[in-house]
Design a protein around this motif. Structure first.
Motif: not given
Length: 189
Positions: A17, A21, A25, A28, A36, A44, A46, A127
């Motif tokens: 993760e 991130d 990014p 949180k 994160i 982002g 994740v 990702s």
């Protein structure tokens, strides 16, 4: 039929993760989120489903994630030692790196001359795919749940019947006439 997913060790998941991130990014998920970094507003990689995509067995990386996370944490410890950084032992080494150092390490690992470049570029591509195409779910489903990546890139929601229609031509003019055998749903007879 639901896609098959491989399980990943919880510590490995945090590392993966944090890598995702670093590629794209986001903010949180909670104040105590360590994976994160919170380096950008909005969702982002994740929150766009990077772990779902990476653990999907059809993608080809699922079985390798624990090993990749282990190797990434080894690189993070080496990087931290070389840069005089003290890492928090409560989380995996890559997760403990400050965001700027995560980014610097990923740049090193994805450099054309790095011997493991293919592995890290592959992880970065997955990702990205989670964010910009929601490859792990149908587009209609992704938009219905508010997929952050598709919404960020301006992907248009379908009409109420689930079909996409475009009242304006993207080039400002019609490029070709509609085929005479086109059905109202857009398919050909």
């Amino acid at each position: 039929m639901q896609p098959e997913h491989s399980s990943v060790d919880p510590q490995s998941q945090l590392t993966v993760e944090a890598f995702a991130d670093t590629i794209i990014p986001g903010e949180k998920r909670s104040p105590d989120d360590r994976a994160i970094a919170g380096a950008a507003p909005g969702g982002g990689a994740v929150t766009s489903g990077a772990i779902d995509l990476l653990t999907w067995t059809a993608g080809g990386l699922a079985e390798a994630l624990d090993g990749m996370a282990f190797t990434l944490d080894v690189h993070a410890r080496e990087y931290a030692a070389a840069h005089g950084l003290t890492l928090d032992d409560d989380v995996p080494a890559f997760v403990a790196l400050p965001f700027a150092h995560r980014t610097a390490l990923v740049q090193i690992l994805t450099h054309p001359e790095h011997p493991e470049k293919e592995m890290w570029v592959g992880l970065a591509l997955f990702s990205n795919m989670a964010f910009d195409s929601a490859a792990h779910m149908s587009t209609t489903e992704a938009l219905a749940v508010g997929h952050p990546g598709l919404l960020a890139i301006g992907y248009r929601r379908p009409d109420s019947d689930g079909l996409w229609r475009f009242p304006r031509f993207s080039y400002g003019r019609q490029l070709a006439p509609v085929h005479p055998d086109t059905l109202p749903n857009g398919s050909l007879k």
